[in-house]
Design an enzyme around this catalytic site. Structure first.
Site, PDB file in Angstrom:
ATOM      1  N   ASP A 164      46.613  85.082  51.983  1.00 58.10           N
ATOM      2  CA  ASP A 164      47.158  84.827  50.651  1.00 58.10           C
ATOM      3  C   ASP A 164      46.646  83.472  50.133  1.00 58.10           C
ATOM      4  OD1 ASP A 164      48.845  85.322  48.455  1.00 58.10           O
ATOM      5  OD2 ASP A 164      50.527  84.251  49.366  1.00 58.10           O
ATOM      6  N   GLU A 191      41.560  85.616  41.756  1.00 59.32           N
ATOM      7  CA  GLU A 191      42.570  85.210  40.754  1.00 59.32           C
ATOM      8  C   GLU A 191      41.923  84.572  39.537  1.00 59.32           C
ATOM      9  OE1 GLU A 191      46.059  83.176  42.251  1.00 59.32           O
ATOM     10  OE2 GLU A 191      46.208  81.985  40.414  1.00 59.32           O
ATOM     11  N   HIS A 248      51.671  87.853  41.136  1.00 57.79           N
ATOM     12  CA  HIS A 248      52.177  86.809  42.039  1.00 57.79           C
ATOM     13  C   HIS A 248      53.475  86.244  41.450  1.00 57.79           C
ATOM     14  CE1 HIS A 248      48.813  85.924  44.921  1.00 57.79           C
ATOM     15  NE2 HIS A 248      48.283  86.865  44.145  1.00 57.79           N
TER      16      HIS A 248
HETATM   17  P1  13P Z   1      57.363  83.998  44.914  1.00 57.14           P
HETATM   18  O1  13P Z   1      57.455  82.535  45.081  1.00 57.14           O
HETATM   19  O2  13P Z   1      57.873  84.427  43.567  1.00 57.14           O
HETATM   20  O3  13P Z   1      58.006  84.752  46.011  1.00 57.14           O
HETATM   21  O4  13P Z   1      55.787  84.391  44.916  1.00 57.14           O
HETATM   22  C1  13P Z   1      55.118  84.555  46.109  1.00 57.14           C
HETATM   23  C2  13P Z   1      53.643  84.679  45.925  1.00 57.14           C
HETATM   24  O5  13P Z   1      53.118  84.862  44.849  1.00 57.14           O
HETATM   25  C3  13P Z   1      52.821  84.586  47.139  1.00 57.14           C
HETATM   26  O6  13P Z   1      51.460  84.662  46.865  1.00 57.14           O
HETATM   27  O1  G3H Z   2      52.056  81.726  46.915  1.00 59.41           O
HETATM   28  C1  G3H Z   2      52.521  80.990  47.736  1.00 59.41           C
HETATM   29  C2  G3H Z   2      53.407  81.470  48.808  1.00 59.41           C
HETATM   30  O2  G3H Z   2      54.736  81.403  48.389  1.00 59.41           O
HETATM   31  C3  G3H Z   2      53.144  80.706  50.060  1.00 59.41           C
HETATM   32  O3  G3H Z   2      53.765  79.475  50.041  1.00 59.41           O
HETATM   33  O4  G3H Z   2      51.977  77.858  50.666  1.00 59.41           O
HETATM   34  O5  G3H Z   2      54.407  77.331  51.047  1.00 59.41           O
HETATM   35  O6  G3H Z   2      53.246  79.031  52.451  1.00 59.41           O
HETATM   36  P1  G3H Z   2      53.316  78.347  51.107  1.00 59.41           P
HETATM   37 ZN    ZN Z   3      50.961  83.774  44.951  1.00 59.13          ZN
END
Ligand code: 13P
Ligand code: G3H
Ligand code: ZN
Length: 414
Positions: free
Chosen positions: A188, A241, A317
């Site tokens: 991600d 993205e 997202h």
């Molecule tokens: P949220 O913070 O809304 O759960 O979004 C998560 C996300 O987009 C991870 O890539």
């Molecule tokens: O998009 C982001 C996710 O919520 C991941 O968050 O970078 O704190 O692991 P993080």
């Molecule tokens: Zn995200």
């Protein structure tokens, strides 16, 4: 082990192995015969002995085989590997009996492209849930099993820093091996180019997101394209993205909003130039628990326009809902998030109806975990057993994920 491999390979005119980088750990003991429903894990070589069993050898190699059984044997292999057919490349040109398996994976570990193409055709979305540890993974997998849903397990750069790429990857591979429904293992928001390359080469991921959204357009195109070429060679999908994922309330003027949210025509050009498999778009959602001060608001007109220009699956997202019932537990037991506000279920449903096929959730799992732990510790101050403390948190997370799967329409699609 060597003997077993040699004995097996005699049955073929030629066996080629190509070294494939992979984690050193051995998930499956060599030579163990397993049922047809499980296949060797990524990076391991394997052979199909007959319709019902697979013998595998921990050679750490990808494999190309030329079967003496001709097309009949190849058909059988293809039949057995049907569920992971996007990991197979059949060379039709030189020799009809030549099959190349870039890597073997557990039968349910599939690419993002495969899972999302079905979702696009049938107009539902698959949830992408972030994990940082075993408990999150267990909670999500339990939900997928109960809802008979495909699922995307995501690791952010932060999760990798916290728990390790191989650790999270191998846990997910084991979970996928036991799953009856498709599982995607996804990176991600890969912003660090080297980390994305490492993920591709690790042999663990079936999908990576390269997030070049903060770069100038041309640079985002150039780097995304490079990643796509590299990933596709390994049968790995790429999500990219375009636009800044930020809440609508973050923009003070229409001009500013237009400058930051995804431009439909630019999105079309971006997808054509990069060849990415899925596109994360900015239509007014933002990451974290504080997305809106009032009701949620998304730019659905923009989503419709993007959908007309872009034919690949779209990704939303920042889609957590911050459910009131979970927030209530958190705040009752001391968490200070009373002003947190997410995207309403109705808006998520509408976004899916309009063509979003992947919905990213992290914050909702975090607050469910928080609620479970806080409540349990408050009610049971004498307990120090982490398994007892984390159990209720897992149950709450599973409830949240099950609700999402039904909301997104992915339940019973696995
Ligand atoms: P949220 O913070 O809304 O759960 O979004 C998560 C996300 O987009 C991870 O890539
Ligand atoms: O998009 C982001 C996710 O919520 C991941 O968050 O970078 O704190 O692991 P993080
Ligand atoms: Zn995200």
């Amino acid at each position: 082990m060597q003997e077993a491999f040699d004995a097996w390979s005699k049955g073929f005119e030629r066996v080629e192995t190509t070294l494939h980088r992979r984690p050193r750990s051995t998930l499956l003991p060599p030579g163990r015969v397993r049922q047809m429903t499980t296949l060797p894990t990524v990076g391991q070589t394997g052979c199909i002995q007959d319709r019902h069993s697979i013998d595998h050898h921990d050679r750490g190699a990808t494999i190309a085989l030329l079967s003496p059984g001709g097309m009949h044997a190849i058909d059988r292999v293809l039949e057995l590997f049907d569920r992971v057919h996007d990991h197979l490349q059949v060379k039709e040109s030189n020799h009809p009996n030549y099959i190349k398996i870039p890597y073997l994976s557990t039968i349910m570990l599939v690419s993002l492209k495969k899972v999302l193409e079905k979702a696009r055709r049938e107009n539902y979305a698959v949830g992408s849930f972030n994990i940082n540890n075993l408990e999150f993974l267990q909670a999500i997998m339990e939900a997928a099993e109960a809802e008979k849903s495909p699922v995307i397990i995501s690791t952010s750069e932060g999760a990798i820093e916290y728990a390790g790429m191989a650790e999270l990857g191998l846990l997910t591979h084991l979970a996928a091996e036991r799953s009856k429904h498709p599982v995607v293992f996804h990176l991600d928001h890969g912003k660090n180019y080297d980390l994305v390359v490492e993920a591709i080469k690790s042999g663990l991921y079936t999908s990576v997101m390269y997030d070049g959204s903060s770069l100038p357009y041309k640079e985002n195109v150039r780097t995304t394209k490079k990643i796509v070429t590299m990933a596709h060679k390994q049968g790995i999908s790429v999500e990219a993205e375009l636009g800044a994922i930020a809440g609508i309330e973050d923009f003070v003027s229409v001009e500013e909003k237009n400058a930051h949210l995804t431009d439909p025509e630019q999105a079309e050009d971006f997808v054509r130039q990069t060849g990415c498999d899925a596109l994360a778009i900015a239509i007014g959602t933002s990451h974290g628990a504080y997305k809106f001060t009032e009701d949620s608001a998304l730019d659905f007109k923009r989503l419709e326009a993007i959908k007309q220009h872009v034919k690949i699956p779209l990704v939303l997202h920042g889609a957590s809902g911050i459910p009131e019932n979970i927030k209530k537990i958190c705040t009752k037991y001391g968490c200070r998030i009373s002003k947190a506000k997410g995207v309403s279920d109705a808006h998520i449903k509408r976004a899916v109806k309009l063509g979003v096929n992947k919905v990213n959730i992290d914050s909702d799992l975090r607050i469910a975990f928080d609620a479970g732990v806080r409540r349990f510790l408050h009610d049971n101050p004498e307990v120090i057993d982490p398994r007892k403390i984390l159990g209720p948190a897992k149950e709450l997370m599973t409830r949240v994920v099950r609700h999402k799967m039904r909301l997104f329409g992915s339940a019973k699609k696995g």
